[in-house]
Design a protein around this motif. Structure first.
Motif, PDB file in Angstrom:
ATOM      1  N   GLU A  70      40.320   4.997  20.887  1.00 27.16           N
ATOM      2  CA  GLU A  70      39.445   6.169  21.398  1.00 27.16           C
ATOM      3  C   GLU A  70      39.717   6.514  22.774  1.00 27.16           C
ATOM      4  O   GLU A  70      39.183   5.613  23.333  1.00 27.16           O
ATOM      5  CB  GLU A  70      37.989   6.107  20.735  1.00 27.16           C
ATOM      6  CG  GLU A  70      37.150   7.384  20.884  1.00 27.16           C
ATOM      7  CD  GLU A  70      35.785   7.133  20.666  1.00 27.16           C
ATOM      8  OE1 GLU A  70      35.598   7.568  19.455  1.00 27.16           O
ATOM      9  OE2 GLU A  70      35.019   6.687  21.374  1.00 27.16           O
ATOM     10  N   ILE A  71      39.804   7.656  23.207  1.00 27.95           N
ATOM     11  CA  ILE A  71      39.927   7.941  24.609  1.00 27.95           C
ATOM     12  C   ILE A  71      38.848   8.964  24.760  1.00 27.95           C
ATOM     13  O   ILE A  71      38.584  10.058  24.279  1.00 27.95           O
ATOM     14  CB  ILE A  71      41.350   8.534  24.928  1.00 27.95           C
ATOM     15  CG1 ILE A  71      42.218   7.528  24.890  1.00 27.95           C
ATOM     16  CG2 ILE A  71      41.133   8.887  26.527  1.00 27.95           C
ATOM     17  CD1 ILE A  71      43.654   7.758  25.310  1.00 27.95           C
ATOM     18  N   ARG A  72      37.905   8.704  25.684  1.00 23.40           N
ATOM     19  CA  ARG A  72      36.633   9.436  25.907  1.00 23.40           C
ATOM     20  C   ARG A  72      36.884  10.078  27.494  1.00 23.40           C
ATOM     21  O   ARG A  72      37.106   9.534  28.377  1.00 23.40           O
ATOM     22  CB  ARG A  72      35.347   8.799  26.071  1.00 23.40           C
ATOM     23  CG  ARG A  72      35.333   8.308  24.411  1.00 23.40           C
ATOM     24  CD  ARG A  72      33.691   7.873  24.218  1.00 23.40           C
ATOM     25  NE  ARG A  72      32.638   8.985  24.653  1.00 23.40           N
ATOM     26  CZ  ARG A  72      32.615   9.773  23.627  1.00 23.40           C
ATOM     27  NH1 ARG A  72      32.964   9.801  22.494  1.00 23.40           N
ATOM     28  NH2 ARG A  72      31.635  10.885  23.772  1.00 23.40           N
ATOM     29  N   ILE A  73      36.853  11.497  27.403  1.00 26.62           N
ATOM     30  CA  ILE A  73      37.061  12.183  28.508  1.00 26.62           C
ATOM     31  C   ILE A  73      35.514  13.033  28.937  1.00 26.62           C
ATOM     32  O   ILE A  73      35.081  13.738  28.075  1.00 26.62           O
ATOM     33  CB  ILE A  73      38.237  13.249  28.649  1.00 26.62           C
ATOM     34  CG1 ILE A  73      39.427  12.272  28.213  1.00 26.62           C
ATOM     35  CG2 ILE A  73      38.283  14.224  29.862  1.00 26.62           C
ATOM     36  CD1 ILE A  73      40.941  12.965  28.020  1.00 26.62           C
ATOM     37  N   LEU A  74      35.282  13.148  30.156  1.00 20.04           N
ATOM     38  CA  LEU A  74      34.180  14.005  30.651  1.00 20.04           C
ATOM     39  C   LEU A  74      34.578  14.987  31.656  1.00 20.04           C
ATOM     40  O   LEU A  74      35.339  14.859  32.508  1.00 20.04           O
ATOM     41  CB  LEU A  74      32.965  13.113  31.190  1.00 20.04           C
ATOM     42  CG  LEU A  74      31.705  14.016  31.688  1.00 20.04           C
ATOM     43  CD1 LEU A  74      30.996  14.817  30.586  1.00 20.04           C
ATOM     44  CD2 LEU A  74      30.942  13.102  32.680  1.00 20.04           C
TER      45      LEU A  74
ATOM     46  N   PHE B 164      41.691  13.550  21.909  1.00 25.17           N
ATOM     47  CA  PHE B 164      40.662  12.942  22.537  1.00 25.17           C
ATOM     48  C   PHE B 164      39.203  13.322  22.373  1.00 25.17           C
ATOM     49  O   PHE B 164      39.056  14.491  21.723  1.00 25.17           O
ATOM     50  CB  PHE B 164      40.798  13.372  24.159  1.00 25.17           C
ATOM     51  CG  PHE B 164      42.326  13.171  24.807  1.00 25.17           C
ATOM     52  CD1 PHE B 164      42.761  11.803  24.687  1.00 25.17           C
ATOM     53  CD2 PHE B 164      43.005  14.073  25.332  1.00 25.17           C
ATOM     54  CE1 PHE B 164      43.993  11.389  25.206  1.00 25.17           C
ATOM     55  CE2 PHE B 164      44.292  13.736  25.646  1.00 25.17           C
ATOM     56  CZ  PHE B 164      44.854  12.669  25.919  1.00 25.17           C
ATOM     57  N   MET B 165      38.389  12.495  22.576  1.00 27.02           N
ATOM     58  CA  MET B 165      36.929  12.672  22.396  1.00 27.02           C
ATOM     59  C   MET B 165      36.504  13.388  23.928  1.00 27.02           C
ATOM     60  O   MET B 165      36.540  12.578  24.981  1.00 27.02           O
ATOM     61  CB  MET B 165      36.017  11.461  22.219  1.00 27.02           C
ATOM     62  CG  MET B 165      36.660  10.967  20.923  1.00 27.02           C
ATOM     63  SD  MET B 165      35.981  11.878  19.487  1.00 27.02           S
ATOM     64  CE  MET B 165      34.140  11.494  19.453  1.00 27.02           C
ATOM     65  N   ILE B 166      35.978  14.764  24.011  1.00 23.21           N
ATOM     66  CA  ILE B 166      35.921  15.214  25.118  1.00 23.21           C
ATOM     67  C   ILE B 166      34.436  15.986  25.203  1.00 23.21           C
ATOM     68  O   ILE B 166      34.083  16.835  24.318  1.00 23.21           O
ATOM     69  CB  ILE B 166      36.952  16.457  25.225  1.00 23.21           C
ATOM     70  CG1 ILE B 166      38.362  16.105  25.487  1.00 23.21           C
ATOM     71  CG2 ILE B 166      36.535  17.218  26.439  1.00 23.21           C
ATOM     72  CD1 ILE B 166      39.510  17.062  25.397  1.00 23.21           C
ATOM     73  N   ASP B 167      33.728  15.578  26.256  1.00 25.89           N
ATOM     74  CA  ASP B 167      32.451  16.083  26.582  1.00 25.89           C
ATOM     75  C   ASP B 167      32.797  17.051  27.909  1.00 25.89           C
ATOM     76  O   ASP B 167      33.335  16.801  28.696  1.00 25.89           O
ATOM     77  CB  ASP B 167      31.471  15.070  26.854  1.00 25.89           C
ATOM     78  CG  ASP B 167      31.136  14.186  25.642  1.00 25.89           C
ATOM     79  OD1 ASP B 167      31.227  14.735  24.517  1.00 25.89           O
ATOM     80  OD2 ASP B 167      30.655  13.153  25.955  1.00 25.89           O
ATOM     81  N   ALA B 168      31.923  18.167  27.764  1.00 24.17           N
ATOM     82  CA  ALA B 168      32.185  19.268  29.042  1.00 24.17           C
ATOM     83  C   ALA B 168      30.737  19.520  29.344  1.00 24.17           C
ATOM     84  O   ALA B 168      29.608  19.940  28.531  1.00 24.17           O
ATOM     85  CB  ALA B 168      32.910  20.419  28.482  1.00 24.17           C
ATOM     86  N   LEU B 169      30.444  19.289  30.645  1.00 24.50           N
ATOM     87  CA  LEU B 169      29.093  19.591  31.163  1.00 24.50           C
ATOM     88  C   LEU B 169      29.255  20.696  32.246  1.00 24.50           C
ATOM     89  O   LEU B 169      30.016  20.470  33.279  1.00 24.50           O
ATOM     90  CB  LEU B 169      28.268  18.404  31.717  1.00 24.50           C
ATOM     91  CG  LEU B 169      27.208  18.439  31.959  1.00 24.50           C
ATOM     92  CD1 LEU B 169      26.160  18.843  30.992  1.00 24.50           C
ATOM     93  CD2 LEU B 169      26.548  17.196  32.835  1.00 24.50           C
ATOM     94  N   SER B 170      28.517  21.872  32.224  1.00 24.67           N
ATOM     95  CA  SER B 170      28.550  22.900  33.162  1.00 24.67           C
ATOM     96  C   SER B 170      27.197  22.864  33.992  1.00 24.67           C
ATOM     97  O   SER B 170      27.161  23.996  34.722  1.00 24.67           O
ATOM     98  CB  SER B 170      28.659  24.288  32.531  1.00 24.67           C
ATOM     99  OG  SER B 170      28.272  24.655  31.603  1.00 24.67           O
TER     100      SER B 170
END
Length: 170
Positions: A24-28, A49-55
């Motif tokens: 599993e590859i996690r990207i922020l 990819f497991m992607i989290d986006a924070l604005s």
């Protein structure tokens, strides 16, 4: 707050077909512009990819203290935050994460600051989608998280051997 969790697909559908993930590859993604977060998430989202986006810049420290990430793609200028502070949080809470910095306001000072913080790379906005994708692939490959598929490796080796034989006139 623009936060999305993406579940991985079984196989990449575009761009990374010659690679397979070692797990599993996690990207922020950290950017105060939700449209940039959305663009990068869509650019990489189909590759499993497991992607989290924070604005929301006020939540950056909390996110960095939480889930562990392999790659952090961050805007150099986040309102109310200093890039040096973010780099310190990454150093303290995300020791194994690589950082790619994107900025719409490139300066020699910011580039040097990123070098001192040992970021993986520094990319100026606007960037080409392939430029970001290739940078992410190189970064994850250098960490051993992406590997060439056996078929792609055979094809690459065959091309190298064929080119060498042509060069040697064999």
């Amino acid at each position: 707050v623009d936060v999305t969790h993406r579940t991985p697909t079984v196989a990449p559908t575009s761009g990374l077909a010659d690679f397979k993930a070692a797990g599993e590859i996690r990207i922020l993604i950290l950017d105060d512009d939700p449209s940039v977060c959305s663009f990068i998430r869509q650019l990489l989202g189909n590759d499993g990819f497991m992607i989290d986006a924070l604005s929301d810049p006020s939540q950056v420290e909390g996110w960095l203290k939480g889930q562990q990430y392999h790659l952090i793609i961050m805007d150099y200028i986040l309102p109310g935050l200093n890039a040096d502070q973010i780099f310190a949080w990454v150093r303290d809470h995300q020791r194994d994460a690589s950082v790619i910095v994107v900025t719409a306001y490139p300066t020699v000072e910011s580039a040097l600051n990123c070098l001192r913080a040992r970021t993986y790379d520094y990319l100026t906005k606007p960037f080409q989608p392939d430029q970001m994708r290739n940078l992410v692939v190189r970064c994850l490959e250098s960490k051993g998280l992406l590997r060439m598929t056996e078929e792609a490796l055979r094809e690459t080796l065959g091309n190298v051997i064929r080119d060498r034989r042509k060069f040697l006139k064999m």
